[in-house]
Design an enzyme around this catalytic site. Sequence first.
Site, short mmCIF file in Angstrom:
data_model
loop_
_atom_site.label_atom_id
_atom_site.label_comp_id
_atom_site.label_asym_id
_atom_site.label_seq_id
_atom_site.Cartn_x
_atom_site.Cartn_y
_atom_site.Cartn_z
N GLN A 1 74.28 -19.24 -22.24
CA GLN A 1 73.95 -19.58 -20.85
C GLN A 1 73.04 -20.80 -20.77
O GLN A 1 72.70 -21.25 -19.68
CB GLN A 1 73.28 -18.39 -20.15
CG GLN A 1 74.11 -17.12 -20.12
CD GLN A 1 75.38 -17.25 -19.30
OE1 GLN A 1 75.51 -18.15 -18.45
NE2 GLN A 1 76.33 -16.38 -19.54
N LYS B 1 82.07 -21.35 -21.16
CA LYS B 1 80.97 -21.31 -20.18
C LYS B 1 80.66 -22.72 -19.67
O LYS B 1 79.81 -22.91 -18.82
CB LYS B 1 79.71 -20.74 -20.81
CG LYS B 1 79.89 -19.43 -21.56
CD LYS B 1 79.70 -18.22 -20.69
CE LYS B 1 79.62 -16.97 -21.54
NZ LYS B 1 79.89 -15.76 -20.78
N1 PLP Z 1 75.31 -14.37 -25.11
C1 PLP Z 1 75.11 -14.57 -23.81
C2 PLP Z 1 73.73 -14.89 -23.32
C3 PLP Z 1 76.19 -14.50 -22.93
O1 PLP Z 1 75.99 -14.72 -21.63
C4 PLP Z 1 77.48 -14.22 -23.43
C5 PLP Z 1 78.62 -14.08 -22.52
O2 PLP Z 1 78.49 -13.81 -21.37
C6 PLP Z 1 77.63 -14.05 -24.81
C7 PLP Z 1 76.51 -14.12 -25.62
C8 PLP Z 1 78.96 -13.77 -25.41
O3 PLP Z 1 79.81 -14.85 -25.20
P1 PLP Z 1 81.36 -14.77 -25.57
O4 PLP Z 1 81.87 -13.51 -24.94
O5 PLP Z 1 81.93 -16.01 -24.97
O6 PLP Z 1 81.44 -14.74 -27.04
#
Ligand code: PLP
Length: 406
Positions: free
Chosen positions: A203, A226
């Site tokens: 984020q 994201k």
């Molecule tokens: N860490 C944070 C702070 C997140 O907001 C997210 C996803 O929302 C993740 C890790 C995991 O990301 P991903 O599902 O794209 O691997």
Amino acid sequence: MDIKEIKKDFPILGINVNKKPLIYLDNAATTQKPIQVIEAISDYYRNYNANVHRGVHTLSQIATDKFEAVREQIKNFINAKESSEIIYTRGTTESINLLASSLTKTLQEGDEIIISESEHHSNIVPWQLNCEGKNIKIKILPIRDDGSYDLDELENIVTENTRIVSLAQVSNSLGVVHRVKEIFHRVRKISHRNILTIVDGAQGIPHLKVDVQDLGCDFYCFSAHKIYAPMGIGVLYGRKELLEEMIPYQGGGEMIKEVSFEKTTYNVAPYRFEAGTPSVADVIGFGKAIEYVNSLGIENIIAHEDKIMQYATERLKNIEGLRIIGDYKEKAGAISFLIGNSHPFDVGTLLDQLGIAIRTGHHCAQPVMQHYNIPGTARASFALYTDFEDIDKFADALKRVALMLQ
Ligand code: PLP
């Protein structure tokens, strides 16, 4: 930035949902993609689809050149020293799993890992999985009620046994910005050991200017989806000296130097961590997304999003019965809230009927919900294309919803 013009680059922002024009406020879950990214993916499959690093034929060489050029773009985007410090992964989750798997193999009995109370599950569970059955302790940096880290606790938590500190730069459930640079600095002052520092930047990357050298981190993890790029691709940045020593995560093609049944030797970083065929089209799309963000300027995006955040916070605070969860002064991208005693799911469902997409639930951060003793929150999250009109429509709709639910 002319947001009306920018919106035209994102085809999905022009559609209706439930017969109402879509207002997309679930950007912390995933952002929408500009036409430039969508077309780059299509162009790859139409014109130069081939596996990378493997062929002498022209298409494979074009694909490989473009694939590697994006690595260079990412290096510049986060100010890494070298493009070999950029490892392609499937996303933040895989980046952290890679680190947890590889780094815990070199830990000793009694070593300690620090994470925080406000982590996404993907910065909790990989550590638990890899520490299971070993005498390695996972310690938790608590949060205060405003969602910020309780830094007074650092002195108690960091010890001479601390080996790894892994923290989110921005909380996905609350939108709180954490000063990881300052925290790493303090951690290194408390302990004399060499502590590895990891940033979950999932984020952080869309809402902050990221400079991995300035942050003073050893590793930085993020997901491309994201930040206006396709799903299924992400990054693990790691300092070169550390990557060279790390044990590979997965075995397979491309990550080896030589294989025999007696002994296998591994390729250099980043390739030793990129076993198998990568998601080439998504990398190509990722490159276009970075180009798009750079064309607007990350500083301009941040300035715009700050105004949106302030405006949305003010408007929401004026809704009777609405309570913001994690009301910290430094926030980016997301606001979590509850309305009276109503369930966040009901808030989300009613807003959806009005064409407004928000997220409800625990946001893959159950310990945060446990901290506040709540089942979940409603979360509105913003992007570079969110404008004041979106916020007005959202706040007006929320007022109606609040009246209906109370
Ligand atoms: N860490 C944070 C702070 C997140 O907001 C997210 C996803 O929302 C993740 C890790 C995991 O990301 P991903 O599902 O794209 O691997």
